[in-house]
Enzyme design. Sequence first.
Site, PDB file in Angstrom:
ATOM      1  N   ARG A  53      38.902  45.839  36.245  1.00 27.25           N
ATOM      2  CA  ARG A  53      39.747  45.878  37.442  1.00 27.25           C
ATOM      3  C   ARG A  53      40.587  44.607  37.563  1.00 27.25           C
ATOM      4  O   ARG A  53      41.754  44.651  37.986  1.00 27.25           O
ATOM      5  CB  ARG A  53      38.862  46.051  38.678  1.00 27.25           C
ATOM      6  N   HIS A  80      44.685  44.558  37.969  1.00 25.62           N
ATOM      7  CA  HIS A  80      45.340  43.899  39.097  1.00 25.62           C
ATOM      8  C   HIS A  80      46.261  42.773  38.611  1.00 25.62           C
ATOM      9  O   HIS A  80      47.292  42.514  39.236  1.00 25.62           O
ATOM     10  CB  HIS A  80      44.301  43.350  40.064  1.00 25.62           C
ATOM     11  N   VAL A 120      50.911  42.987  38.883  1.00 27.46           N
ATOM     12  CA  VAL A 120      51.639  42.023  39.722  1.00 27.46           C
ATOM     13  C   VAL A 120      52.137  40.897  38.824  1.00 27.46           C
ATOM     14  O   VAL A 120      51.379  40.129  38.336  1.00 27.46           O
ATOM     15  CB  VAL A 120      50.739  41.446  40.834  1.00 27.46           C
ATOM     16  N   ASN A 155      43.534  41.937  46.775  1.00 25.76           N
ATOM     17  CA  ASN A 155      42.711  41.344  45.712  1.00 25.76           C
ATOM     18  C   ASN A 155      41.413  40.724  46.220  1.00 25.76           C
ATOM     19  O   ASN A 155      40.597  40.259  45.421  1.00 25.76           O
ATOM     20  CB  ASN A 155      43.515  40.273  44.959  1.00 25.76           C
ATOM     21  N   HIS A 168      37.751  54.105  36.798  1.00 24.06           N
ATOM     22  CA  HIS A 168      36.839  54.349  37.902  1.00 24.06           C
ATOM     23  C   HIS A 168      35.584  55.099  37.466  1.00 24.06           C
ATOM     24  O   HIS A 168      34.788  55.515  38.303  1.00 24.06           O
ATOM     25  CB  HIS A 168      37.562  55.127  39.011  1.00 24.06           C
TER      26      HIS A 168
END
Length: 320
Positions: free
Chosen positions: A60, A64, A68, A92, A192
Amino acid sequence: MARWSSCMALLVLAVAAQLVAADLSPGYYGSSCPSLESIVRGVVTQKMDDTIRTIGSTIRLFFHDCFVEGCDASVLIRSTPGSPTEMDADDNKSLAFEGYETVRIAKEAVEAACPDLVSCADILTIATWDAIALSGGPFYPVELGRLDGLSSTASSVAGKLPQPTSTLNQMVAMFRAHGLNMSDIVALSAAHTVGLAHCGKFRERVYGSPADATLNPKYAAFLRTKCPADGSSDPMVLMDQATPALFDNQYYRNLQDGGGLLASDQLLYNDNRTRPLVNAWANSTAAFSRGFVAAMVKLGRVGVKSGSDGNIRKQCDVFN
């Protein structure tokens, strides 16, 4: 004219991405730091032995980061007074400690063996690759050669990351901005199949008025035993109850059974545009592996820094 300009802008971005990606190579550190991959794998293995949370939290963290400002380890930078970084952006704050700690320890070990040679962005990439492979996921040649980003701001995060309640159209737009398509959405969502989610991310599906009708009733009843209706606490729940420590295609079988934990997961089965792929990958580990590897390679090329746009940090959580 506006449409033509938009198309040209996307074309320029695509060409630029390919040029940057051309600098990446699986053997980038082959001669300068030949022990790199074994060093990082050793750290990831130890952290996974400590807790299965290492798997999901590391993967994860990579997602993330890449969504970005690109795959440049900017999410690892700690805030300073008056200068909040990506790490402390609202989206975050739920990133788990285990992911950060895995990269920190790996960076220290790599620096001891190959000082000032390997970027934090590449270490995070390798750690993610290892977390996937060591938990039973597909193995693939990982491209390396990234530099670390030179900036990290909390304000840059808003609107860049998929939300638990995102619609498919919203996710398509978000992924398309990074050169990723609908197939990549379905593939990357398989992350997931490992990890945990706070009850607050899906409470409305369980206790809403009405509750989400696409949620399997037995699964909903189970979730009510884990999550208080009043939100008095916000515990975490395994995202895949069947094989929580395995990176596999069970995620898609869960969706077929109404067992997607987040609304943004379950909609991949509910929407006719993505259901065929969910069904295909639920039925074939090989097909899922091919789709996931292709999507991961594309994701790892997003926003890669090179030249004067980046450097190699000595410590991952602070700028040089």
